[in-house]
Write a protein that holds these residues in place. Structure first.
Motif, PDB file in Angstrom:
ATOM      1  N   ALA A  82       0.832  -1.216   0.000  1.00 52.62           N
ATOM      2  CA  ALA A  82       0.000   0.000   0.000  1.00 52.62           C
ATOM      3  C   ALA A  82       0.864   1.263   0.000  1.00 52.62           C
ATOM      4  O   ALA A  82       0.402   2.333  -0.411  1.00 52.62           O
ATOM      5  CB  ALA A  82      -0.925  -0.012   1.211  1.00 52.62           C
ATOM      6  N   ARG A  83       2.101   1.131   0.454  1.00 50.58           N
ATOM      7  CA  ARG A  83       2.982   2.309   0.493  1.00 50.58           C
ATOM      8  C   ARG A  83       3.768   2.503  -0.803  1.00 50.58           C
ATOM      9  O   ARG A  83       4.476   3.492  -0.959  1.00 50.58           O
ATOM     10  CB  ARG A  83       3.949   2.196   1.683  1.00 50.58           C
ATOM     11  N   ARG A  84       3.669   1.548  -1.725  1.00 53.68           N
ATOM     12  CA  ARG A  84       4.385   1.708  -3.000  1.00 53.68           C
ATOM     13  C   ARG A  84       3.687   2.783  -3.838  1.00 53.68           C
ATOM     14  O   ARG A  84       2.464   2.946  -3.773  1.00 53.68           O
ATOM     15  CB  ARG A  84       4.441   0.378  -3.770  1.00 53.68           C
ATOM     16  N   CYS A  85       4.491   3.498  -4.637  1.00 54.75           N
ATOM     17  CA  CYS A  85       3.975   4.690  -5.337  1.00 54.75           C
ATOM     18  C   CYS A  85       4.064   4.516  -6.851  1.00 54.75           C
ATOM     19  O   CYS A  85       4.819   3.675  -7.344  1.00 54.75           O
ATOM     20  CB  CYS A  85       4.816   5.919  -4.970  1.00 54.75           C
ATOM     21  N   VAL A  86       3.362   5.380  -7.552  1.00 52.12           N
ATOM     22  CA  VAL A  86       3.482   5.421  -9.006  1.00 52.12           C
ATOM     23  C   VAL A  86       4.950   5.679  -9.359  1.00 52.12           C
ATOM     24  O   VAL A  86       5.600   6.545  -8.767  1.00 52.12           O
ATOM     25  CB  VAL A  86       2.574   6.524  -9.598  1.00 52.12           C
ATOM     26  N   GLY A  87       5.473   4.884 -10.314  1.00 51.65           N
ATOM     27  CA  GLY A  87       6.893   5.011 -10.696  1.00 51.65           C
ATOM     28  C   GLY A  87       7.744   3.918 -10.069  1.00 51.65           C
ATOM     29  O   GLY A  87       8.791   3.564 -10.612  1.00 51.65           O
ATOM     30  N   ASP A  88       7.317   3.360  -8.920  1.00 51.06           N
ATOM     31  CA  ASP A  88       8.058   2.241  -8.309  1.00 51.06           C
ATOM     32  C   ASP A  88       7.923   1.008  -9.193  1.00 51.06           C
ATOM     33  O   ASP A  88       6.947   0.877  -9.947  1.00 51.06           O
ATOM     34  CB  ASP A  88       7.478   1.876  -6.931  1.00 51.06           C
ATOM     35  N   GLU A  89       8.877   0.081  -9.035  1.00 49.35           N
ATOM     36  CA  GLU A  89       8.782  -1.193  -9.752  1.00 49.35           C
ATOM     37  C   GLU A  89       8.487  -2.322  -8.777  1.00 49.35           C
ATOM     38  O   GLU A  89       9.018  -2.338  -7.663  1.00 49.35           O
ATOM     39  CB  GLU A  89      10.097  -1.501 -10.470  1.00 49.35           C
ATOM     40  N   LEU A  90       7.652  -3.260  -9.209  1.00 48.45           N
ATOM     41  CA  LEU A  90       7.386  -4.464  -8.418  1.00 48.45           C
ATOM     42  C   LEU A  90       7.776  -5.678  -9.239  1.00 48.45           C
ATOM     43  O   LEU A  90       7.561  -5.710 -10.458  1.00 48.45           O
ATOM     44  CB  LEU A  90       5.891  -4.569  -8.086  1.00 48.45           C
ATOM     45  N   ASP A  91       8.328  -6.683  -8.554  1.00 47.00           N
ATOM     46  CA  ASP A  91       8.710  -7.917  -9.226  1.00 47.00           C
ATOM     47  C   ASP A  91       7.525  -8.891  -9.140  1.00 47.00           C
ATOM     48  O   ASP A  91       7.084  -9.252  -8.049  1.00 47.00           O
ATOM     49  CB  ASP A  91       9.945  -8.480  -8.500  1.00 47.00           C
ATOM     50  N   LEU A  92       6.999  -9.286 -10.305  1.00 43.07           N
ATOM     51  CA  LEU A  92       5.818 -10.154 -10.364  1.00 43.07           C
ATOM     52  C   LEU A  92       6.163 -11.465 -11.056  1.00 43.07           C
ATOM     53  O   LEU A  92       6.976 -11.478 -11.990  1.00 43.07           O
ATOM     54  CB  LEU A  92       4.715  -9.492 -11.209  1.00 43.07           C
TER      55      LEU A  92
END
Ligand SMILES: Cc1cc2nc3c(=O)[nH]c(=O)nc-3n(C[C@H](O)[C@H](O)[C@H](O)COP(=O)(O)OP(=O)(O)OC[C@H]3O[C@@H](n4cnc5c(N)ncnc54)[C@H](O)[C@@H]3O)c2cc1C
Ligand code: FES
Length: 261
Positions: A82-92
Motif C-alpha cells: 500500500a505504500r508503494r507509489c506510481v513510478g516504483d517497480e514491483l517484481d511479479l
C-alpha cells in the motif's frame, strides 16, 4: 500456458477505501497471457523481509499491456504494498494457476465477497467482451461497508449487469450476507462463479448443489511458493489432496470436499 517473472512499473494507484487499494502495473507479458481467475505472486519490497511473495488475483488485464491488482491491507506485506507509489517497480511472477471456464452463453451469476470481488471484475469484462446479453446475468457483491463496494459496483453496472449489493452494516444494499440474495437469482441462471470468504463460498456451493446449478469457486488459501513446490496450499479434493496454486485457484465446486476444505 506461459508464465513470466517481470519487473513492472506502477502506473496507477487508487485508494478505494481506507484500507483498500488498486495498483495498475505495466506488465505486457503477463497481461497478454492472463485469464480471469489467474493470479500473480508479488514481491512487495526489494529487500528480504518479507521474503515470501504474496498472491493476488489479476483484477484487470488491458490491451495496453497493463494489469490491475485490488487488495486490502491485512498484515505486513499488504501494508508495504500500500505504500508503494506510481513510478516504483514491483517484481511479479505470473500469470499463475487455472482460471474460470467461461466458454458458453448460459446466464451466469458472479458472487464476490470482500476482496473476492477482485478476480470477478476481470471475468465480467471478459464475458462482456464476447458480446453476450449481460442483462440476463447477475452480479452479487458483499462487503463490510459501503466504501468497499461503491466504486467496484459502478464498474460492473457500467458493463450492463444487474448488480445487487449486501453489506454487514447495511450502509448500502441489503443488510446481511450476500448468499441470502442467491435464492431469488438461482432459478434464472445456469452457472455461478464465486470468490470470497470461505463461509460465504461454502453457503453458495450448498445452495448451488441443492438447485443443481454448476458452480466454480476461486480459493484464496495461504500460499508460500505459488508454483506447486511447497504443498502449503493443499486442500481436500474428492480424489485426494489438491494444490490450490497449480490445480486451482479455480475449481469446479463439486470436485472439492467442502466439509474438509
Ligand atoms: C490465489 C489468491 C488470490 C488472492 N487475491 C487477493 C486479492 O485479489 N486481493 C487481496 O486483498 N487478497 C488476495 N489474496 C489474499 C492475499 O494474498 C493476502 O491477503 C496477503 O498475502 C496477506 O499478506 P500480508 O503480508 O499483508 O498478511 P500476513 O502478515 O501474511 O497475514 C496477516 C493476516 O492476514 C491473514 N491472511 C494472510 N493471507 C491470507 C489469505 N490468503 N486468506 C485469508 N487470510 C489471510 C493471516 O492469517 C493473518 O491473520 C489472494 C490469495 C490467494 C491465494
Ligand atoms: S503455494 Fe506452494 S505448493 Fe501451492
Amino acid at each position: 500456458m506461459s508464465e513470466f517473472q517481470q519487473k513492472c512499473s506502477i502506473i496507477g494507484r487508487d485508494r478505494l477505501a481506507p484500507d483498500v487499494f488498486r495498483l495498475t502495473l505495466q506488465a505486457p507479458k503477463i497481461a497478454a497471457e492472463a485469464q480471469p481467475g489467474q493470479f500473480v505472486m508479488v514481491r512487495v519490497i526489494d529487500g528480504l523481509d518479507p521474503l515470501l511473495r504474496r498472491p493476488f488475483s489479476i483484477h484487470r488485464s488491458c490491451a495496453d499491456g497493463s494489469i490491475s491488482l485490488l487488495f486490502k491491507v491485512l498484515g505486513k506485506g499488504t501494508a508495504m504494498l500500500a505504500r508503494r507509489c506510481v513510478g516504483d517497480e514491483l517484481d511479479l511472477v505470473g500469470p499463475l494457476g487455472n482460471g474460470f471456464d467461461f466458454s458458453d452463453e448460459r446466464p451466469v451469476c458472479l458472487i464476490g465477497g470482500g476482496m473476492g470481488i477482485a478476480p470477478l471484475l476481470f471475468l465480467a469484462e471478459q464475458l462482456h467482451s464476447t458480446g453476450r446479453a449481460t442483462e440476463k446475468d447477475h452480479i452479487l457483491l458483499g462487503a463490510r461497508t459501503k466504501d468497499e463496494l461503491t466504486p467496484l459496483a459502478d464498474e460492473f453496472s457500467a458493463l450492463g449487469y444487474t448488480v445487487q449489493l449486501a453489506t454487514d452494516d447495511g450502509s448500502i444494499g441489503r443488510k446481511g450476507f450476500i448468499p441470502d440474495l442467491l435464492g431469488f437469482v438461482l432459478p434464472t441462471v445456469e452457472q455461478v462463479y464465486t470468490c470470497g470468504p470461505h463461509l460465504m463460498m461454502e453457503n453458495v456451493v450448498r445452495q448451488c448443489q441443492q438447485a443443481e446449478v454448476h458452480c466454480q469457486v476461486s480459493l484464496e488459501t495461504h500460499m508460500a511458493c505459488g508454483i506447486g513446490a511447497c504443498l502449503g496450499c493443499t486442500v481436500n479434493g474428492k480424489r485426494g489432496l489438491v494444490r490450490v496454486c497449480q490445480q486451482g485457484p479455480v475449481f469446479n465446486a463439486d470436485h472439492l470436499e467442502w466439509s474438509l476444505v
